[in-house]
Design a protein around this motif. Structure first.
Motif, mmCIF file in Angstrom:
data_model
loop_
_atom_site.group_PDB
_atom_site.id
_atom_site.type_symbol
_atom_site.label_atom_id
_atom_site.label_comp_id
_atom_site.label_asym_id
_atom_site.label_seq_id
_atom_site.Cartn_x
_atom_site.Cartn_y
_atom_site.Cartn_z
ATOM 1 N N THR A 22 0.847 -1.376 -0.027
ATOM 2 C CA THR A 22 0.008 -0.073 -0.095
ATOM 3 C C THR A 22 0.838 1.182 0.089
ATOM 4 O OG1 THR A 22 -1.461 -1.259 1.377
ATOM 5 C CG2 THR A 22 -1.938 0.989 1.086
ATOM 6 N N VAL A 50 -7.823 4.995 0.918
ATOM 7 C CA VAL A 50 -7.443 3.516 1.242
ATOM 8 C C VAL A 50 -8.666 3.212 2.368
ATOM 9 C CG1 VAL A 50 -5.819 2.159 2.852
ATOM 10 C CG2 VAL A 50 -4.721 4.174 1.479
ATOM 11 N N VAL A 59 -7.973 -2.826 1.005
ATOM 12 C CA VAL A 59 -6.937 -3.631 1.585
ATOM 13 C C VAL A 59 -7.636 -4.806 2.066
ATOM 14 C CG1 VAL A 59 -4.971 -2.042 1.836
ATOM 15 C CG2 VAL A 59 -6.704 -2.289 3.699
#
Lengths: 753, 546
Positions: free
Chosen positions: B400, B414, B479
């Motif tokens: 990331t 994110v 994620v």
């Protein structure tokens, strides 16, 4: 038996007798000894019943009219019934010709013996007055005169008249309590009593009254039939564009062939069991329907047709499974149009009713597919008749009008059964693709008339394509039927998601693994995809193939000792640490090898369940290629015995000749023919055969010496019919029956005279 | 051989070849009666369902048009059984009609007596109906208008609702088109709804559904109740309405857990409406607090079951549903059809993207390989722990970071599910984290900062998934996230689909642990996105890290 009828039959020409035998084959099976025998058989109620069953509505009406009216009045009576419809005269002539041809009436319009009784009561009329009032002759005499009947009718009230009108067109009987009461015209109270008192109704039981035939005729104004039509009822239905209908039929034909193939493929690897009583369990039918993605009745049809075409049969251990036959492999290798023709013909002559599967019989038992219970003798005949009706028009005839036409053609065969069979036949013809949008297709017509159909179907079928469209959502769309090799490869490398004109395939880890298991490398798979794709292979698909290949074969499993080896010790660490692997009881043999006490198969399954992609390894360390084996049954399929339509012309000719011979014998000799005296004829074998052939040509009788099956020398007088396959078929006058004789046991031939 | 662009499959799916010259024409012909199911690059899949056919009937199409379209565009013969089925299904709609009755208020009439008899015999129908008025008409309790429609749909005889609507309390609302204009499709959607009476408008995320809502209100010119998914959404609607319409702050009420304002236009959350105390819904009176002329349902596909029940009683009011998808994970599409109304407008994503109304997005799946020790731990983990372990592997943090670095200067979101992981990411990326416990004020402050580009990177948890408006998020990195549900994916994609000032393409990354359940979930996501027609590729983490 009437001498006159026998004489009339005898006077018929051979050709006329042949036509009779063709239209009433039951009369010559077995062949009667002589003409009186034929006449006797033709006069039995069952034979007459079967003949009448084959008459159309108009011809039957003519026969009924002959029961009631004298022959001279026939034409007038029929004209009354048809209201002088155009074409009545021609129709009467045709009907009489048919009746004569079938020996139901003679040339003089006289009904054959037994016909009158079989037709009783004709056209829903009651019994004649002479029978109803057999204990009261004056009334019977009075009723015989129509004028006095009319007079009596004028005397009764409107209520009574209404009651009579109810009975006029049949059924002619009704129930009345205490029917045999004593009444006179003076004491009559109720309308029924008025009628009983005048003999307009007669008691035929303690509580049953009937309308005497004479009264009925007057009420019907001397018309025996209501709205009798000299022509069949018209077929009505929707019109369709011819090209569209044929294309639709071809589309169905294609899907049906594909469904049959798919069924056989599924059963190749996963054969359903045969029920103890025969047939296929209902849950297996449901499963097949689900797998083929069709309704259950449609799946039942596919299964029954596959069976009828000899593509599946019982097999396996103890014949306890339904398996494809070797004939299936031959069938599969042929062109689609030829394959279709085979299954379509199998359906047309099928003597079973697939539509009944899943229903219950009279005893509330479930009817199973492929079970003997689905057999119906009339199935093939009705199916053919339904299709013939559809083929007679360019319309898509409605089910009702087809049924009306069938009923007109065979009025004595109507009923709920016929309606159901018609419904089945129409919907099955559509599914199989003989009809499209309800219209008979060119190829369907060809199957029906028995000419080659494949050539007509082929140009209508979608052309096979050799490419697919690959997409990023891991699907492949085949925009038409695929060529053989590609079809089989894709079937292995991807799962089918949707079927129809096109096929949608989906690639998944498991399907890619399948093709890798079958021995192909990732490069080969990607090359195959690239070769058959019009567009570049999507990146996610290429990634999927490489990703599965990366893991594929990383684990290798041994068989006898069940070892597990891997170049990456970490994988084995991981595996040993995994609790789920506990059941495999693995032990580390070397940094890269594990062994297990579990069987190789268990190992493979468990490891795959845990998400690995191991491959099996042989003792030599080679990778084993695994692929589910397709199985076949050994037993040849049982030949279907199809319903009797018409006997072979040759057999009929032989039968007529035998009949004539028998009759000749009967007429010339009051006693059965004895054996000629003297020594048995002896001739050389070649001379024997040529003498017999001469006799067949000339239709003459011969005297033969014959060794019977016990080796006894006998002699016979025969009328030979044909020689075939080492046998002589002949009418044996000494025993008055048709026999087959083994040629090499005929010791000699001589003329009778 | 006919060379049409369409292939009709026996399972009622339609395959449309998009590159075919008649594809556009065909799409327009079949869109009214078939739902677009998948839209990957070459062949689109539509499905014919009973609801889709009834939607078509409600929009005035008849079976003949449908059959003509199928036969006319089809490359191969259309299976006869399918045509028969289409005709039969469509004939079922409109046999029964709900109409106004001068005496009884509401009556069910039928053009087919046998159908009426059939439904009247159904046990569940009986308590809803009154006396038989004549052979073809039966009185219906006006309060059962919604329930009976729901039930008739279940019985397979959807009723056409001709009973009309109350006008509601009039309130002037006008669009103020200053510095912006209503886009053509937004106008079409609002008009289609208004002339249809009630119904659902299907527009992709980022296509301006709020504005369609405002346009619908301008049509109604009446007091309006707006139901939305959460509090942030309430504020968003309020801001948007003040910007786009003549409404002032005083005319718009918020009805949430903290504020209970009832004004001519009131925005409430589903949550507050379904809150119970002592077993009863405490805020039901809101529905009767005013004589509402219009009810707007935002994100109809998320409408909770109790709202359906309440909506059943609101059948005399005009209703408009706004959504990105008709697909409901709970399969209650039928209830949406009978209670909110049929689909009134539908525009394909791809087409709007081509017209530049929504930004094209590139989807990239990054596969992270677990370290050997991580694999060992993964193998030993309990089944219910596995996903969490795989989804939160520390390797993802490095990837990331690399991705954020790669997109330096762009607005990056994110998104994740696990708070620990988000906190850790926030620390590494030096970015603020928005999670469930973040105060609404703080949340809005951060969003504003992000909007103003004072903040470049924002880490958000699930709460950000629904109905917030984050323009200029050019990159989204996911994620972790549960189960790849279709709705959630649609929402997530919506985050980055907003049109950007520079017209640049958006990126959607998902970081996935190789050979774990995480990858299985990613497979669902991949399928969904590819089916929606987005470019999708898979790369290895090493390609990013090096």
């Amino acid at each position: 038996m009437s001498e006159g009828f026998t004489e009339w039959l005898r006077s018929r020409s051979d050709e006329q007798l042949r036509v009779l035998a063709m239209s009433r084959p039951e009369l010559i099976t077995p062949v009667p000894a002589n003409v009186p025998g034929l006449a006797a058989r033709a006069g039995t109620p069952s034979a007459i019943g079967r003949a009448l069953d084959r008459l159309d509505g108009f011809t039957l009406a003519v026969a009924e009219t002959l029961v009631v009216f004298p022959p001279a009045e026939l034409s007038k009576a029929i004209h009354r019934a048809t209201n002088d419809a155009p074409g009545t005269d021609e129709a009467i002539d045709r009907a009489l010709a048919v009746l004569t041809e079938m020996a139901l009436a003679d040339d003089a319009r006289g009904l054959a013996p037994g016909v009158k009784e079989a037709l009783d009561p004709p056209a829903g009329l009651g019994q004649p007055a002479a029978h109803v009032f057999r204990n009261d002759q004056p009334v019977a005499v009075k009723l015989a005169n129509p004028r006095s009947v009319r007079k009596l009718l004028d005397q009764v009230g409107p209520q009574a008249r209404a009651a009579l009108d109810e009975l006029a067109w049949g059924p002619p009987s009704g129930r009345v309590p205490n029917a045999r009461r004593e009444i006179s015209v003076e004491t009559a109270q109720s309308p029924i009593e008025q009628l009983l008192a005048r003999g307009l109704l007669g008691a035929i039981g303690d509580d049953t009254v009937t309308l005497p035939r004479e009264v009925g005729l007057v009420l019907r104004h001397d018309r025996l039939h209501r709205d009798l039509s000299p022509v069949p009822p018209p077929l009505v239905g929707a019109t369709r564009r011819a090209g569209l209908a044929a294309r639709t039929a071809a589309g169905q034909a294609f899907s049906f062939v594909r469904a049959v193939e798919e069924l056989c493929e599924i059963w190749s690897v996963d054969a359903p069991g045969v029920l103890r009583t025969g047939g296929l369990a209902i849950r297996d039918l449901r499963r097949a329907a689900q797998q083929l993605d069709v309704p259950e009745w449609s799946a039942a049809l596919v299964i029954e047709v596959a069976h009828a075409a000899g593509l599946v049969a019982t097999g396996g251990p103890a014949d306890a499974e339904w398996l494809p036959t070797p004939a299936y492999d031959a069938w599969r290798a042929r062109q689609t149009e030829d394959r279709w023709e085979t299954v379509a013909r199998a359906w047309l002559t099928l003597d079973r009713v697939p539509g009944l599967a899943g229903a219950r019989d009279d005893r509330d038992r479930l009817l199973n597919v492929l079970h003997p219970d689905l057999r119906r003798g009339a199935a093939a005949e009705i199916r053919r008749r339904v299709l013939s009706v559809v083929a007679a028009t360019d319309l898509a005839p409605s089910q009702e009008s087809v049924l009306a036409r069938l009923t007109w053609e065979r009025p004595r065969r109507r009923g709920a059964h016929l309606a159901r069979m018609t419904e089945f036949a129409l919907r099955e013809a559509e599914i199989i693709g003989l009809t499209g949008l309800g219209v008979m297709s060119p190829h369907g017509r060809a199957v029906l008339t028995g000419v080659k159909a494949a050539g007509l179907l082929a140009p209508l079928l979608p052309e096979p394509v050799d490419h697919v469209v690959l997409q990023a959502d891991l699907t492949a769309v085949a925009p038409g039927p695929l060529t053989g090799e590609l079809d089989r490869w894709l079937g292995m490398a991807a799962d089918i998601e949707s079927k129809g004109g096109a096929t949608v395939y989906r690639f998944a880890e498991s399907s890619i693994r399948r093709v890798l298991d079958a021995g192909q490398s990732a490069e080969e798979v990607l090359a195959m995809l690239a070769r058959h794709s019009a567009t570049p292979v999507p990146q996610p698909l290429a990634y999927l193939v490489s990703d599965v290949a990366r893991r594929h074969g990383r684990l290798r499993v041994g068989s006898a000792s069940a070892y597990l080896r891997c170049d990456d010790p970490a994988v084995l660490d991981e595996l040993l640490a995994d609790r789920r692997a506990g059941v495999l009881r693995m032990r580390r043999l070397a940094p890269t090898v594990l062994v297990s006490k579990a069987s190789r198969a268990t190992m493979l399954d468990s490891l795959r369940a845990m998400g690995y992609a191991p491959v099996a390894e042989s003792l030599e360390g080679d990778v084993l290629i695994t692929r589910a084996d397709a199985r076949r049954t050994e037993t040849p399929p049982a030949r279907q015995v199809n319903g009797l339509f018409a006997p072979e012309a040759e057999v009929v000719t032989a039968a007529i000749r035998a009949l004539r011979a028998g009759d000749a014998a009967l007429l010339s000799r009051p006693t059965p023919l004895g054996e000629p005296g003297g020594a048995l004829p002896r001739t050389p074998a070649t001379a024997t055969i040529s003498a017999l052939q001469d006799a067949i040509r000339q239709g003459s009788r011969v005297w033969i010496g014959y060794l019977d099956s016990q080796g006894q020398a006998t002699s016979r007088i025969l009328e030979p019919a044909r020689i075939e396959g080492g046998y002589l078929t002949a009418y044996d006058e000494t025993r008055a029956a048709i026999h087959r004789f083994v040629l090499h046991r005929i010791t000699g031939v001589a003329d009778v005279n | 051989m006919n060379d049409g662009p369409l292939i009709v499959q026996s399972d009622k799916t339609l395959l449309l070849e998009v590159d075919h010259e008649r594809a556009d024409e065909c799409r327009r012909a079949i869109a009214p009666f078939a739902e677009l199911e998948r839209a990957p690059e070459h062949v689109h899949t539509y499905r014919i369902t009973p609801l889709a056919l009834w939607n078509a009937r409600a929009a005035g199409h008849d079976a003949e048009q449908v059959i003509d379209a199928l036969i006319g565009f089809s490359r191969y013969p259309v299976p006869h059984a399918l045509l028969v089925d289409v005709a039969e299904t469509m004939a079922r709609y409109g046999r029964l009609r709900l109409e106004k009755h001068p005496v009884h208020g509401l009556a069910l009439t039928s053009t087919d007596r046998a159908v009426l008899e059939e439904v009247l015999r159904a046990k569940k129908v009986q308590p809803m109906i009154g006396e038989r008025l004549d052979a073809d008409t039966v009185a219906v309790h006006p309060s059962e208008r919604g329930n009976i429609k729901q039930l008739l749909l279940k019985l397979g005889w959807p009723a056409e609702d001709m009973a009309g609507y109350v006008d509601g309390e009039a309130h002037p609302i006008a669009l103020t088109e200053e510095g912006w204009t209503l886009r053509p499709y937004q106008k079409e959607a609002a008009d289609a709804f208004w002339y249809g009476g009630s119904g659902v408008v299907v527009l992709p995320c980022g296509a301006g559904k709020t504005i369609v809502g405002a346009a619908a209100m301008a049509h109604a010119q009446a007091t309006t109740l707006i139901l939305v998914t959460n509090t942030v959404s309430v504020h968003q609607w309020k801001t948007e309405l003040m910007k786009r319409t003549s409404l002032t702050e005083d005319e718009i009420g918020e009805y949430t857990g903290t504020k209970k304002e009832i004004r001519p236009v009131t925005i409430a959350t589903y949550q507050v409406m379904t809150a119970k105390r002592g077993g009863v819904y405490r805020h039901l009176e809101l529905f009767d607090a005013r004589d509402w002329g219009l009810v707007v349902y935002d994100e109809v596909h998320l409408l909770p079951a109790p709202i359906f029940r309440m909506t059943a009683d609101l059948q005399a009011r005009r209703r408009v549903g706004l959504t990105a998808t008709l697909v409901r994970e709970d399969g209650r599409e039928g209830d949406v059809f009978s209670l909110i109304g049929p689909k009134r407008y539908d525009a394909p994503w791809k087409e709007m993207e081509n017209q530049g109304y929504i930004a094209p997005a590139d989807c990239v799946e990054v596969r992270v390989t677990l370290r050997d020790d991580e694999r060992l731990t993964y193998a030993m983990a309990d089944t219910d722990e596995r996903y969490r372990f795989a989804a939160t592997t520390p390797s993802k943090v490095r990837v990331t970071e690399a991705l954020v670095k790669k997109h330096a200067g762009e607005q990056v979101l994110v998104i994740g599910q696990y708070i620990d992981q988000l906190d850790e990411l926030g620390e590494h990326l030096n970015a603020p984290v928005i999670k469930g416990e973040t105060k609404v004020k703080e949340r809005e402050r951060l969003f504003q900062a992000f909007r103003d580009k004072e903040l470049q990177v924002l880490v958000v948890s699930k709460v950000a998934n629904f109905s917030i408006d984050l323009p200029e998020a050019a990159v989204a990195i996911q994620v972790s996230g549960t189960f790849g549900s279709r709705q959630e994916e649609a929402q997530r994609l919506g985050r980055v689909l907003r049109p950007k000032a520079d017209g640049g393409g958006a990126r959607f990354y998902s970081v996935v642990s190789r050979d774990t359940v995480d990858q299985d979930f990613a497979a669902h996501r991949q399928r969904f996105l590819a089916e929606q027609g987005y470019a999708y590729q898979i790369i290895d983490a090493d390609d990013i890290l090096t």
